[in-house]
Design an enzyme around this catalytic site. Sequence first.
Site, PDB file in Angstrom:
ATOM      1  N   ARG A  70     -13.968 -23.183  48.367  1.00 36.09           N
ATOM      2  CA  ARG A  70     -15.175 -23.171  49.189  1.00 36.09           C
ATOM      3  C   ARG A  70     -14.800 -22.645  50.573  1.00 36.09           C
ATOM      4  NH1 ARG A  70     -18.225 -27.817  52.558  1.00 36.09           N
ATOM      5  NH2 ARG A  70     -19.932 -26.466  53.198  1.00 36.09           N
ATOM      6  N   GLU A 159     -24.555 -29.283  56.113  1.00 36.94           N
ATOM      7  CA  GLU A 159     -24.781 -30.509  56.893  1.00 36.94           C
ATOM      8  C   GLU A 159     -25.832 -30.391  57.997  1.00 36.94           C
ATOM      9  OE1 GLU A 159     -20.958 -31.786  58.347  1.00 36.94           O
ATOM     10  OE2 GLU A 159     -20.360 -32.526  56.403  1.00 36.94           O
TER      11      GLU A 159
HETATM   12  C1  PNW Z   1     -17.829 -31.876  58.554  1.00 40.50           C
HETATM   13  N1  PNW Z   1     -19.471 -36.676  62.579  1.00 40.50           N
HETATM   14  O1  PNW Z   1     -18.139 -32.062  59.914  1.00 40.50           O
HETATM   15  C2  PNW Z   1     -17.830 -30.374  58.459  1.00 40.50           C
HETATM   16  O2  PNW Z   1     -18.558 -29.834  57.393  1.00 40.50           O
HETATM   17  C3  PNW Z   1     -16.460 -29.773  58.561  1.00 40.50           C
HETATM   18  O3  PNW Z   1     -16.582 -28.489  59.096  1.00 40.50           O
HETATM   19  C4  PNW Z   1     -15.558 -30.696  59.364  1.00 40.50           C
HETATM   20  O4  PNW Z   1     -14.326 -30.111  59.695  1.00 40.50           O
HETATM   21  C5  PNW Z   1     -15.384 -31.963  58.528  1.00 40.50           C
HETATM   22  O5  PNW Z   1     -16.646 -32.547  58.248  1.00 40.50           O
HETATM   23  C6  PNW Z   1     -14.481 -33.022  59.135  1.00 40.50           C
HETATM   24  O6  PNW Z   1     -15.078 -33.623  60.242  1.00 40.50           O
HETATM   25  C7  PNW Z   1     -18.440 -33.253  60.499  1.00 40.50           C
HETATM   26  O7  PNW Z   1     -19.007 -36.868  63.728  1.00 40.50           O
HETATM   27  C8  PNW Z   1     -18.178 -33.348  61.855  1.00 40.50           C
HETATM   28  O8  PNW Z   1     -20.249 -37.523  62.057  1.00 40.50           O
HETATM   29  C9  PNW Z   1     -18.511 -34.484  62.536  1.00 40.50           C
HETATM   30  C10 PNW Z   1     -19.122 -35.525  61.868  1.00 40.50           C
HETATM   31  C11 PNW Z   1     -19.382 -35.443  60.512  1.00 40.50           C
HETATM   32  C12 PNW Z   1     -19.041 -34.289  59.825  1.00 40.50           C
END
Ligand code: PNW
Length: 445
Positions: A70, A159
């Site tokens: 992915r 997301e």
């Molecule tokens: C996801 N939060 O991001 C993304 O899809 C990725 O790009 C990222 O690197 C991965 O999860 C790890 O964090 C998030 O703070 C970033 O709730 C922040 C949050 C959740 C998901």
Amino acid sequence: MNFPPDFLWGAATSAYQVEGAVAEDGRAPSIWDTFTAGRGIDSGEVACDHYHRWPADADLMAGLGMNAYRFSLAWPRIVPAGTGPVNPAGLAHYDRMIDGLLERGITPVPTLYHWDLPQASQDRGGWESRATAEAFAAYTEVCLDAFGDRVPTWLTVNEPWVVSVLGYRLGLHAPGETDLRGSVLVAHHLLLAHGLAMQRIRSLRPAARAGIPLSLYPTYPAADADAEAARGSDGYTNRWFLDPVLRGEYPADMVELFERLVGPLDFVRPGDLDVIGTRPDLLGVNYYTRRRVAAAPQDGLPWRVLGAEEGVPRTESGWEDVPDAFHDLLVRLHHDYGTPLLITENGGVWNAEPDAAGRVRDTGRSHALRRHLLALSRAMDEGARMLGYLHWSLLDNLEWAEGYARRFGLVHVDRTTQERRVKDSACYYARVIAANSVVEVEEDE
Ligand code: PNW
């Protein structure tokens, strides 16, 4: 227990987090270039240099036995101004990469949008403007025309909850806005973009399967008295996205709450929910942690998300490491929505560095991986239809506003030399994939 023979085993990345080469071959700036420059924080200017090193990275994936990858297509490489002229050099890059993956027996699973909106689109109103959803549909058509003959599985908008809430309510992600109404508006346009893309995929590539990757948080009341608060938080983070995509309607309790807080949701036009509700073939599940919620107002919402609970294991970024919650989530999704599930992200931060011999002993990741796969396989025993597991991430990369210090990779990346080192967890994962079954973690793995 063995997994189905066609189960997808692989890893995930996104363009801005790994590619670098931000000014190469006609790529235009995105909102993340602007955001990181404006705050003086780590940027994706070089990242993992995956733009140039993807062949070696694909060799690593093949060596680990992965059959799926992915990654995301960078809108500012393909349609640099957001709308209008297509950049042939941008298309050519992904064309080569998709062929290179297929040659190695790796199924490409591209995400059309993983947060790198062309800055030019932002200058015309970004996701607050409905026109951006229309522009995304046109960009989707360009991608389908170029790659649709070789891509069996498409992911639309990564997301939307994180984009709308971190980017538009909390100001933590690009473009850094802080307005509740704006975040609900943006969430709607992101969902509309997903629905319009689903329609394009249905008409241009009827044989392809497609869906949206959502960040989902199994949400538990801190105490019995907090049940209603937990339901509200679940509505805000999970159902606000699941219900329109999989049932064609916004949840009534949340509509009522939002209208009370920000006034009429008059940007939702007749017919929008039919578009958003275009039945997907799968739901992408991005799971990292659970949430506990209490009935106390915070940041203008009538509940409070609590910090990590005393005594519960955590990853090195402080997120609770609770595989049982992953099982609960998958079973709940199966019961409430009945759709096939693809794990599009799961992982955590374990910051191991190479030892003198160059070995990276990230044992915490190996054990977490094993326990999450056991949770997944228990959910399958209980009926959940699972298409595959894509670990976040293949590489240590740019963790958005958190920078490079948080290592999510199966493969270690040296920030100075770009040298790749397969971590112990990747060796463990390779044994799982080879066995097509959840094996034990060996000592020191
Ligand atoms: C996801 N939060 O991001 C993304 O899809 C990725 O790009 C990222 O690197 C991965 O999860 C790890 O964090 C998030 O703070 C970033 O709730 C922040 C949050 C959740 C998901």
